[in-house]
Design an enzyme around this catalytic site. Structure first.
Site, PDB file in Angstrom:
ATOM      1  CG  HIS A 105      19.437 -34.354  38.840  1.00  0.00           C
ATOM      2  ND1 HIS A 105      20.253 -34.000  37.781  1.00  0.00           N
ATOM      3  CD2 HIS A 105      18.608 -33.309  39.028  1.00  0.00           C
ATOM      4  CE1 HIS A 105      19.923 -32.803  37.358  1.00  0.00           C
ATOM      5  NE2 HIS A 105      18.926 -32.353  38.102  1.00  0.00           N
TER       6      HIS A 105
ATOM      7  CB  SER B  22      19.514 -29.077  37.722  1.00  0.00           C
ATOM      8  OG  SER B  22      18.557 -29.756  36.949  1.00  0.00           O
TER       9      SER B  22
ATOM     10  CG  ASP C 205      22.192 -36.486  36.634  1.00  0.00           C
ATOM     11  OD1 ASP C 205      20.975 -36.566  36.395  1.00  0.00           O
ATOM     12  OD2 ASP C 205      22.862 -35.454  36.429  1.00  0.00           O
TER      13      ASP C 205
END
Length: 506
Positions: A468, A169, A438
C-alpha cells in the site's frame, strides 16, 4: 530535488464564497455550491496547481490574487516569452494519508512527473485532516474545490473538455464520494476516476486481505483502526492494560490479533447459523441454485446486513471465491493482471447473514416503564420505540461506542462500497489499480465486482509484490516505477477516450 522540474507549482487559497453551477440535465438551471461548513464553519480551501508548461490563464491577475505564500522557499513563476495554449484536459487529484496525514506537497514528486508525462494541469486538493476535521469536512472541501476547478478551469490553464479525478488510498475514497455527491447535486461528474489502492469500506470487518495487516509494517491494524476512528469523529479506545503497555509493539500485535479473530469468530458463527437456516428452507427456494458458494469473505458482512441497519436499498451479495487473476506470462497479450467479465459479473443474491446471532447478545432484563425517568418521558423517548419495548438506560451516563458499531461508517459517502445500486449507477468509468500486498485489496475487488454487475465500465489491475502506498515510493525501484506508469496510463485513458463505451470494457 529528484522530481521533475515544472514551470508552475503554486498553492492557491479558495475563498469560502458560494457560487452557481449549471445542471447537466438543463444548463439553463443552476445549483448553489456552498462553501464547507461542517464542524469548523466556512473557511478557505487550499489547492495546489501543478503544470509542466506555463499555460494561458495561469499567470492571470485573478489567479495570482489567490496565491498563498509558502514561505521563503516558495517557487514563483519564472517569466517566459511565450505561453502554451490551454490544455483540453484537467486532472483533479486528492491525496491519501488515511484522512489524518499528508498534503499535496508530500505527493508533489509524482504529481510533477504526471504533469510532465500527461502534459495537462493538475490541481491537488489540500483538504482538512482528521481528527480536528472529521467526516464530512474533507468531503465538503474536496467537492467544493472540484466544482470550483470545473467552473474556473480557464484560470487553471485548461478548457475543461475532459476531467479526471485521481487519488490514492483515502484520496481514492474521496474521489468516489465526490463523484457521488456531484451526481446528487446534478452538476457535471468527472469523465473518469483513477483510484490507486482505494479505501472503499471503512467498516471494521475481517477479510483474507485484512490478515495482512497483522504483519504489514506500513498499515498495521491499529493504524487502520485509529485512522477510521479519527475520520468518523470517534474517540480512540483507551487500552490501559499494563501488560500491553509494557510489551510495546508486541502488545499492539496481540491486541490487533485478538480484534481480528473476534471479527472472524463473529462472522463465521453468524455465517454458520445463516447457512443452517438456509439449508432448512431449501424446499422453498427452487429458484436459488443448489450449489451455494461455501467460501465467503467476512468483509461482506455489511453487504449482507438487512435494510433496517444499513438504511439503504438491499445490496447484492458479493463473493471473492471466484477471483481469477490472469498472471503475467509469455503467452498473454498484456503483462497486467485483469479481472475477466465472468469474475466481475453479478453474483446470485444470497440470504447469508453475518449479524451476530441471538446467543451472542448479552441477556439483559428490560426495565419497566416505571423505571424510566421523567426526563426520558418529557423528551418523548417512548414515542421512538414500538409499544411494549422499553430501552435499557444506563445509570453511569453516556458510554463510548466503538466506531465499528457506529452507523456513520455505513454512510455511503464514507464507505462507497455500501452505496445503493442507483447511486453507483451515477459513477463515471472507474479504473482501480490495487496491489497484492494491500490489506484493503478485497475491498477494491468487491467494489469492482459491484460496478461490473451493474454494467458500469470498470477496470481492475492488481500489481504483484508491492505494498500500500507505492505511488509515494515511485522512484524507489523498477517495480514501483512500472506501477506508477500504469496509473498514468489509466489517467491518459480517461483523458483521451471520447465517450464511455456501451459494452463492458477491458
Amino acid at each position: 530535488m529528484a522530481s521533475a522540474t515544472v514551470r508552475v507549482s503554486r498553492l492557491l487559497s479558495l475563498p469560502p464564497e458560494a457560487f452557481e453551477m449549471p445542471l447537466t440535465a438543463d444548463p439553463k438551471l443552476t445549483v448553489t455550491i456552498s462553501p464547507p461548513l461542517a464542524h469548523s464553519g466556512p473557511g478557505p480551501v487550499l489547492v495546489r496547481l501543478i503544470s509542466y508548461d506555463l499555460r494561458e490563464g495561469q499567470d492571470s491577475e485573478e489567479l495570482s490574487s489567490l496565491v498563498k505564500s509558502e514561505g521563503p522557499r516558495s517557487l514563483e513563476l519564472r517569466p517566459r516569452p511565450q505561453q502554451a495554449p490551454r490544455s483540453q484536459s484537467l486532472v483533479v487529484h486528492i491525496h491519501g494519508g488515511g484522512f489524518v496525514a499528508q498534503t499535496s506537497k508530500s505527493h508533489e514528486p509524482y504529481l510533477k512527473s504526471w504533469a510532465q508525462e500527461l502534459g495537462v494541469p493538475i490541481v491537488s486538493i489540500d483538504y482538512s485532516l482528521a481528527p480536528e476535521a472529521p467526516f464530512p469536512r474533507a468531503l465538503e472541501e474536496c467537492f467544493y474545490a472540484y466544482c470550483w476547478a470545473v467552473k474556473h478551469c480557464a484560470l487553471l490553464g485548461s478548457t475543461g473538455e475532459r476531467i479526471c479525478l485521481a487519488g490514492d488510498s483515502a484520496g481514492g475514497n474521496l474521489c468516489f464520494t465526490v463523484s457521488l455527491r456531484a451526481a446528487a447535486y446534478g452538476v457535471r461528474v468527472p469523465d473518469g476516476i483513477m483510484a490507486a489502492y482505494p479505501a472503499t469500506m471503512l467498516q471494521s470487518t475481517a477479510s483474507p486481505s485484512r490478515l495482512l495487516s497483522l504483519m504489514d509494517p506500513l498499515l498495521p491494524l491499529s493504524v487502520l483502526t485509529k485512522c477510521v476512528s479519527a475520520y468518523a469523529g470517534g474517540e480512540t479506545e483507551d487500552h490501559s492494560d499494563s501488560d500491553q503497555k509494557a510489551l510495546g509493539m508486541m502488545g499492539l500485535v496481540r491486541r490487533d490479533t485478538a480484534l481480528l479473530f473476534r471479527d472472524l469468530r463473529l462472522g463465521a458463527s453468524s455465517w454458520l447459523h445463516s447457512f443452517l437456516d438456509l439449508s432448512g428452507h431449501k424446499s422453498h427456494t427452487n429458484s436459488v441454485p443448489t450449489a451455494e458458494p461455501m467460501r465467503r469473505s467476512v468483509s461482506e458482512a455489511a453487504l449482507a446486513q438487512p435494510e433496517g441497519l444499513l438504511g439503504t436499498d438491499s445490496l447484492k451479495s458479493l463473493t471473492l471465491h471466484d477471483l481469477s487473476l490472469k498472471g503475467s506470462s509469455d503467452t498473454s497479450e498484456t503483462p497486467e493482471l485483469s479481472l475477466s467479465a465472468e469474475t466481475l459479473g453479478s453474483s446470485t443474491p444470497s440470504n447469508v447473514n453475518f449479524l451476530v446471532g441471538p446467543e451472542e447478545a448479552p441477556e439483559e432484563a428490560p426495565k419497566t416503564q416505571e423505571e424510566l425517568s421523567a426526563k426520558d418521558r418529557g423528551c418523548g423517548a417512548r414515542a421512538a420505540f414500538p409499544e411494549g419495548f422499553h430501552p435499557r438506560r444506563s445509570s453511569q451516563g453516556s458510554t463510548w461506542m466503538p466506531v465499528c458499531s457506529s452507523p456513520i461508517v455505513k454512510n455511503p459517502f464514507m464507505s462507497p462500497l455500501l452505496a445503493s445500486d442507483s447511486m453507483l449507477q451515477s459513477l463515471p468509468p472507474v479504473h482501480i489499480v490495487a496491489c497484492a500486498l494491500d490489506p484493503m485489496l478485497d475491498d477494491s475487488v468487491m467494489f469492482a465486482r459491484r460496478l461490473r454487475g451493474l454494467g458500469k465500465p470498470v477496470t481492475l489491475r492488481v500489481v504483484e509484490d508491492l505494498p500500500h502506498g507505492f505511488l509515494s515510493l515511485a522512484a524507489l525501484c523498477r517495480e514501483t516505477r512500472h506501477a506508477a506508469a500504469l496509473c498514468v496510463e489509466r489517467i491518459r485513458l480517461v483523458l483521451t477516450q471520447p465517450a464511455a463505451p456501451s459494452s463492458p470494457p477491458l
